[in-house]
Design a protein around this motif. Structure first.
Motif, mmCIF file in Angstrom:
data_model
loop_
_atom_site.group_PDB
_atom_site.id
_atom_site.type_symbol
_atom_site.label_atom_id
_atom_site.label_comp_id
_atom_site.label_asym_id
_atom_site.label_seq_id
_atom_site.Cartn_x
_atom_site.Cartn_y
_atom_site.Cartn_z
ATOM 1 N N ILE A 14 2.477 21.282 149.806
ATOM 2 C CA ILE A 14 1.143 21.757 149.440
ATOM 3 C C ILE A 14 0.182 20.584 149.598
ATOM 4 C CG2 ILE A 14 1.595 21.399 146.960
ATOM 5 C CD1 ILE A 14 -0.354 23.776 146.466
ATOM 6 N N LEU A 15 -0.860 20.795 150.385
ATOM 7 C CA LEU A 15 -1.735 19.717 150.837
ATOM 8 C C LEU A 15 -3.171 19.951 150.385
ATOM 9 C CD1 LEU A 15 -1.847 18.355 154.492
ATOM 10 C CD2 LEU A 15 -3.857 19.498 153.566
ATOM 11 N N VAL A 16 -3.857 18.880 149.973
ATOM 12 C CA VAL A 16 -5.270 18.966 149.619
ATOM 13 C C VAL A 16 -6.039 17.926 150.431
ATOM 14 C CG1 VAL A 16 -4.976 17.400 147.650
ATOM 15 C CG2 VAL A 16 -6.984 18.903 147.758
ATOM 16 N N VAL A 17 -7.165 18.352 151.005
ATOM 17 C CA VAL A 17 -7.994 17.461 151.807
ATOM 18 C C VAL A 17 -8.933 16.687 150.893
ATOM 19 C CG1 VAL A 17 -9.696 17.302 153.667
ATOM 20 C CG2 VAL A 17 -7.888 19.029 153.778
ATOM 21 N N VAL A 18 -8.905 15.362 151.016
ATOM 22 C CA VAL A 18 -9.760 14.496 150.215
ATOM 23 C C VAL A 18 -11.011 14.099 151.003
ATOM 24 C CG1 VAL A 18 -9.882 12.279 148.984
ATOM 25 C CG2 VAL A 18 -7.785 13.627 148.929
ATOM 26 N N GLU A 19 -10.832 13.844 152.285
ATOM 27 C CA GLU A 19 -11.950 13.512 153.159
ATOM 28 C C GLU A 19 -11.706 14.103 154.538
ATOM 29 O OE1 GLU A 19 -14.745 12.136 152.415
ATOM 30 O OE2 GLU A 19 -14.305 11.321 150.418
ATOM 31 N N GLY A 20 -12.783 14.566 155.193
ATOM 32 C CA GLY A 20 -12.679 14.991 156.578
ATOM 33 C C GLY A 20 -12.463 16.479 156.755
ATOM 34 N N THR A 21 -12.252 16.853 158.010
ATOM 35 C CA THR A 21 -12.005 18.239 158.400
ATOM 36 C C THR A 21 -10.761 18.294 159.263
ATOM 37 O OG1 THR A 21 -14.368 18.786 158.369
ATOM 38 C CG2 THR A 21 -12.938 20.242 159.630
ATOM 39 N N ASN A 72 7.034 34.383 167.594
ATOM 40 C CA ASN A 72 6.783 33.421 166.518
ATOM 41 C C ASN A 72 5.280 33.405 166.261
ATOM 42 O OD1 ASN A 72 9.118 32.199 168.377
ATOM 43 N ND2 ASN A 72 9.555 31.706 166.255
ATOM 44 N N LYS A 73 4.881 33.752 165.040
ATOM 45 C CA LYS A 73 3.455 33.858 164.729
ATOM 46 C C LYS A 73 2.893 32.510 164.303
ATOM 47 C CE LYS A 73 0.091 36.521 162.042
ATOM 48 N NZ LYS A 73 -0.111 37.599 161.042
ATOM 49 N N LEU A 74 1.718 32.168 164.860
ATOM 50 C CA LEU A 74 1.019 30.946 164.490
ATOM 51 C C LEU A 74 0.010 31.257 163.398
ATOM 52 C CD1 LEU A 74 0.211 27.959 164.935
ATOM 53 C CD2 LEU A 74 -1.363 28.767 166.723
ATOM 54 N N ILE A 75 0.104 30.545 162.273
ATOM 55 C CA ILE A 75 -0.818 30.693 161.147
ATOM 56 C C ILE A 75 -1.669 29.426 161.093
ATOM 57 C CG2 ILE A 75 -1.036 31.082 158.658
ATOM 58 C CD1 ILE A 75 0.432 33.349 159.998
ATOM 59 N N THR A 76 -2.993 29.545 161.253
ATOM 60 C CA THR A 76 -3.847 28.351 161.289
ATOM 61 C C THR A 76 -5.056 28.502 160.377
ATOM 62 O OG1 THR A 76 -5.202 29.145 163.148
ATOM 63 C CG2 THR A 76 -3.220 27.889 163.681
ATOM 64 N N LYS A 77 -5.654 27.355 160.045
ATOM 65 C CA LYS A 77 -6.839 27.328 159.197
ATOM 66 C C LYS A 77 -7.561 25.997 159.396
ATOM 67 C CE LYS A 77 -9.233 29.117 155.641
ATOM 68 N NZ LYS A 77 -9.938 30.410 155.733
ATOM 69 N N VAL A 78 -8.891 26.035 159.360
ATOM 70 C CA VAL A 78 -9.691 24.809 159.354
ATOM 71 C C VAL A 78 -9.975 24.459 157.903
ATOM 72 C CG1 VAL A 78 -11.873 23.737 160.002
ATOM 73 C CG2 VAL A 78 -10.710 25.251 161.613
ATOM 74 N N LEU A 79 -9.596 23.238 157.504
ATOM 75 C CA LEU A 79 -9.750 22.801 156.118
ATOM 76 C C LEU A 79 -10.824 21.745 155.994
ATOM 77 C CD1 LEU A 79 -5.985 22.331 155.112
ATOM 78 C CD2 LEU A 79 -7.379 24.411 154.981
ATOM 79 N N ASN A 80 -11.589 21.839 154.924
ATOM 80 C CA ASN A 80 -12.607 20.850 154.602
ATOM 81 C C ASN A 80 -12.280 20.191 153.259
ATOM 82 O OD1 ASN A 80 -14.569 21.303 156.870
ATOM 83 N ND2 ASN A 80 -14.543 23.378 156.007
ATOM 84 N N LYS A 81 -13.065 19.235 152.878
ATOM 85 C CA LYS A 81 -12.839 18.490 151.641
ATOM 86 C C LYS A 81 -12.659 19.440 150.453
ATOM 87 C CE LYS A 81 -14.901 14.789 148.846
ATOM 88 N NZ LYS A 81 -16.020 13.803 148.745
ATOM 89 N N GLY A 82 -11.574 19.245 149.722
ATOM 90 C CA GLY A 82 -11.285 20.081 148.559
ATOM 91 C C GLY A 82 -10.433 21.296 148.853
ATOM 92 N N ASP A 83 -10.212 21.610 150.127
ATOM 93 C CA ASP A 83 -9.387 22.765 150.485
ATOM 94 C C ASP A 83 -7.904 22.444 150.336
ATOM 95 O OD1 ASP A 83 -11.651 24.197 151.060
ATOM 96 O OD2 ASP A 83 -11.504 23.961 153.232
ATOM 97 N N VAL A 84 -7.125 23.502 150.052
ATOM 98 C CA VAL A 84 -5.680 23.358 149.825
ATOM 99 C C VAL A 84 -4.941 24.315 150.749
ATOM 100 C CG1 VAL A 84 -3.819 23.597 148.133
ATOM 101 C CG2 VAL A 84 -6.059 22.713 147.410
ATOM 102 N N PHE A 122 -3.772 14.318 150.483
ATOM 103 C CA PHE A 122 -2.612 14.074 149.637
ATOM 104 C C PHE A 122 -1.798 15.364 149.623
ATOM 105 C CE2 PHE A 122 -5.424 10.745 148.168
ATOM 106 C CZ PHE A 122 -4.558 9.677 147.958
ATOM 107 N N ALA A 123 -0.471 15.231 149.586
ATOM 108 C CA ALA A 123 0.373 16.423 149.601
ATOM 109 C C ALA A 123 1.565 16.233 148.678
ATOM 110 C CB ALA A 123 0.856 16.725 151.012
ATOM 111 N N GLY A 124 1.905 17.303 147.965
ATOM 112 C CA GLY A 124 3.129 17.341 147.170
ATOM 113 C C GLY A 124 4.194 18.097 147.939
ATOM 114 N N ILE A 125 5.437 17.621 147.867
ATOM 115 C CA ILE A 125 6.537 18.262 148.584
ATOM 116 C C ILE A 125 7.699 18.474 147.618
ATOM 117 C CG2 ILE A 125 8.041 18.167 150.607
ATOM 118 C CD1 ILE A 125 6.096 16.242 151.890
#
Length: 223
Positions: A119-126, A141-153, A175-178
């Motif tokens: 589980i990942l959270v964006v601290v800076e950037g896109t 095989n299905k591709l699951i994608t998303k554009v993440l910005n600061k604060g997104d998880v 930062f990411a927890g695994i």
């Protein structure tokens, strides 16, 4: 009488459920070959435990995640892991943390974690992130994608191929927890084209349906 019959059925179902759900604990390394010689024993499923009377706060502590990692490499990213090797107190707790730094247009290339969900959270950037599902019934095989910005998880399910790409012209940090103390990493290109010894080019030529010269070129890039 009916009550007694109901309780009997319930007891049988409870026993069956407990048997069905029983299993060995998940391995914490790629393999663990049995040996009867303790002098040749290198790894266990986890690590040996310290005497609780000798444990201190330092066993549960680390520092330095405020310091950016060096992204001056071919892919333009660097992973700083906080796992059981860095914090001994994580042993048996089933969790790790990572910091990932990305240069502008840097990538954390397609890879998998065989022993952990991330589980990942964006601290800076896109970031442009995604994962690919396992083989579906129709072979796709299905591709699951998303554009993440600061604060997104975003979550990457255990074992699935996934990636992160910095789409911006400024650095990015996450930062990411695994969910494992030793989650493991298989970087797809490195594993397929850079293994030691190398995979027979005839195998890869057939698998990727390309000319052998392409495989020879790719193996040179990763060796």
């Amino acid at each position: 009488m009916k009550a007694a019959h109901f309780l009997s059925v319930l007891a049988v179902l409870a026993l069956a459920t407990s048997i069905a759900s029983a299993s060995d604990p998940s391995p914490l390394q790629d393999f663990c070959v049995a040996t009867n010689d303790p002098n040749n024993a290198l790894f266990v499923n986890g690590k040996f435990c310290k005497d609780p009377k000798l444990v201190t706060a330092e066993d549960f502590f680390t520092s330095g995640l405020n310091i950016p990692g060096n992204t001056d490499n071919k892919v333009g990213s660097i992973v700083t892991a906080v796992n059981v090797d860095r914090i001994p107190g994580l042993n048996t707790l089933g969790i790790s943390l990572v910091r990932i730094d990305y240069a502008p247009y840097g990538i954390n290339p397609p890879h998998t974690h065989p022993r952990g969900t991330e589980i990942l959270v964006v601290v800076e950037g896109t970031l442009y992130v995604g994962f690919v599902t396992s083989n579906q019934a129709d072979g796709s095989n299905k591709l699951i994608t998303k554009v993440l910005n600061k604060g997104d998880v975003f979550v990457f399910p255990i074992g699935l191929i996934h990636f992160q790409f910095n789409t911006g012209h400024t650095p990015a940090v996450v930062f990411a927890g695994i969910s494992s103390q030793n989650f493991g990493v298989i970087t797809i290109a490195n594993a397929v084209f850079g293994s030691t010894p190398p995979i027979n080019p005839d195998v890869l030529t057939k698998a990727f349906q390309v000319d052998k010269n392409v495989i020879d070129y790719l193996q040179k890039q990763f060796n």
